[in-house]
Design an enzyme around this catalytic site. Structure first.
Site, PDB file in Angstrom:
ATOM      1  N   LEU A 186      41.576  34.185  52.499  1.00  0.00           N
ATOM      2  CA  LEU A 186      41.454  35.565  52.966  1.00  0.00           C
ATOM      3  C   LEU A 186      40.232  36.250  52.377  1.00  0.00           C
ATOM      4  O   LEU A 186      39.656  37.148  52.979  1.00  0.00           O
ATOM      5  CB  LEU A 186      42.709  36.363  52.590  1.00  0.00           C
ATOM      6  CG  LEU A 186      44.013  35.962  53.284  1.00  0.00           C
ATOM      7  CD1 LEU A 186      45.184  36.706  52.659  1.00  0.00           C
ATOM      8  CD2 LEU A 186      43.927  36.268  54.773  1.00  0.00           C
ATOM      9  N   VAL A 212      41.700  34.340  47.181  1.00  0.00           N
ATOM     10  CA  VAL A 212      42.971  34.749  47.774  1.00  0.00           C
ATOM     11  C   VAL A 212      43.157  33.992  49.081  1.00  0.00           C
ATOM     12  O   VAL A 212      42.254  33.951  49.926  1.00  0.00           O
ATOM     13  CB  VAL A 212      43.014  36.271  48.033  1.00  0.00           C
ATOM     14  CG1 VAL A 212      44.382  36.668  48.594  1.00  0.00           C
ATOM     15  CG2 VAL A 212      42.712  37.051  46.753  1.00  0.00           C
ATOM     16  N   ASP A 249      37.265  49.146  39.832  1.00  0.00           N
ATOM     17  CA  ASP A 249      36.598  48.378  40.889  1.00  0.00           C
ATOM     18  C   ASP A 249      37.013  48.878  42.273  1.00  0.00           C
ATOM     19  O   ASP A 249      37.243  48.080  43.188  1.00  0.00           O
ATOM     20  CB  ASP A 249      36.906  46.892  40.740  1.00  0.00           C
ATOM     21  CG  ASP A 249      35.850  46.003  41.405  1.00  0.00           C
ATOM     22  OD1 ASP A 249      34.749  46.510  41.692  1.00  0.00           O
ATOM     23  OD2 ASP A 249      36.129  44.815  41.632  1.00  0.00           O
ATOM     24  N   GLY A 267      39.340  35.693  41.156  1.00  0.00           N
ATOM     25  CA  GLY A 267      39.782  34.476  41.813  1.00  0.00           C
ATOM     26  C   GLY A 267      39.803  34.616  43.321  1.00  0.00           C
ATOM     27  O   GLY A 267      39.497  35.672  43.867  1.00  0.00           O
TER      28      GLY A 267
END
EC number: 2.7.12.2
Length: 350
Positions: free
Chosen positions: A79, A87, A196, A85
């Protein structure tokens, strides 16, 4: 015989270890966070560690923490990528329900790694809100931490911008802003700075829900601290005080949120001419010379909308809080949007 330790974990310490990230000889991931809170993740899911509890202060039972089994999930296509990391979409083999599966590989026991794992696992354990992507479970397997997240089927604000070349109505912008700032208000009440906020980390679904995602660089202030100095996040969306490496607090997220809403409105980064030139962009943001030229915009926006964005982009000392931004007159326009109609609009293809 204990399971063999993957080569990627050779840098991690075996218990006992006084701080940071470690694994036991039974391959349980141990993350010791600030304040002595310990979080443990096994192959089968989150396990209670000393001092760990839910947001209400009560330990979670195994039945609650392990309601999803790793073996019941079929992991599919990618995705996107988060701060720590990748997804992928995952589907429950029995129910057909979709999830987002985030997985984080390890590169040693660094402060950044510990902070990232603590932030991610804290979200699984305690951060539950209508405007925050839910985390359901975590697994530690084959040297990776897997986190099962709520699947947001309309994607990110970037996806919505791409799907809607006609642009966002001002009512829709107000609706997205209201939901985003509600999420920030909740996080800030938990003494958490997201650090973020950007279009890629604000997600939508067909129910018309808007939710904040990716807590890999989030920072929880503790011990009475109201500011921090650590540098994490995406530079183009950082506030001036962060670019200058000055102490910053919760309203640094407000700057980032203002840029995010403006990007939805403009269909491009608000300081687009500077974005490819990172050094010049940082200089302009830090010095206060990075400004939105409203007269150059093809779409004309109301004075309310322009004031809302400009308030978000004020210097730190006069920048409002999330709660204050929610009282702005622009937010009243959000009531013109029906969530289900918003969901249909968000899911519409080009």
């Amino acid at each position: 015989m204990p399971p063999k330790r993957p080569q990627a974990l050779e840098k991690l310490h075996v218990e006992p270890h006084d701080k940071g990230v470690s694994i036991t000889d039974t391959m349980t991931l141990v993350v010791k966070g600030e304040g002595g809170v310990e979080m443990r993740v096994k192959q089968t899911g989150i396990a209670q560690g000393p001092g760990s509890s839910s947001a209400g202060g009560q330990p979670k039972s195994d039945a609650v923490m392990n309601k999803i089994k790793f073996e019941d999930l079929r992991i599919g296509s990618e995705l996107g990528k988060g701060s720590q990391g990748k997804v992928r979409v995952a589907q429950h083999k029995l129910t057909g329900e979709k999830y987002a599966m985030k997985y984080i590989a390890f590169d040693g026991d660094s402060d950044d790694m510990r902070s990232a794992l603590e932030a991610e696992l804290r979200q699984v354990a305690a951060v539950k809100h209508h405007n925050v992507v839910s985390s359901y479970e975590a697994f530690f397997r084959d040297g990776r931490l897997y986190i099962v997240l709520e699947y947001m089927d309309c994607g990110t604000m970037n996806n919505l911008i791409d799907r809607h070349p006609e642009g966002f109505s001002e009512d829709m912008l107000a609706y997205i802003a209201r939901e985003l700032f509600k999420g920030l208000e909740f996080l800030h009440h938990l003494n958490m700075i997201h650090r973020d906020i950007k279009p890629a980390n604000v997600l939508a679904n067909t129910k018309g829900e808007i939710k904040i995602s990716d807590f890999g660089v989030a920072k929880t202030l503790s011990g009475g601290d109201l500011q921090t100095l650590s540098a994490q996040g995406s530079v183009p969306y950082m506030s001036p005080e962060r670019i200058q490496s000055k102490p910053y607090s919760f309203n640094s997220d407000i700057w980032s949120a203002g840029l995010t809403i403006a990007e939805c409105a403009f269909r491009e980064y608000p300081f687009a001419s500077l974005k490819p030139k990172l050094f010049e962009l940082c200089q302009a943001i830090a010095s206060g010379t990075a400004k939105i030229n409203w007269d150059d915009r093809e779409t004309k926006f109301s004075d309310e909308f322009k004031e809302f964005i400009e308030l978000c982009l004020r210097p730190e000392a006069t920048r409002p809080s999330a709660t204050e931004m929610l009282s702005h007159s622009l937010i009243q326009k959000a009531s013109n949007v029906n969530p289900l109609e918003a969901g249909r609009w968000m899911s519409r293809k080009k």
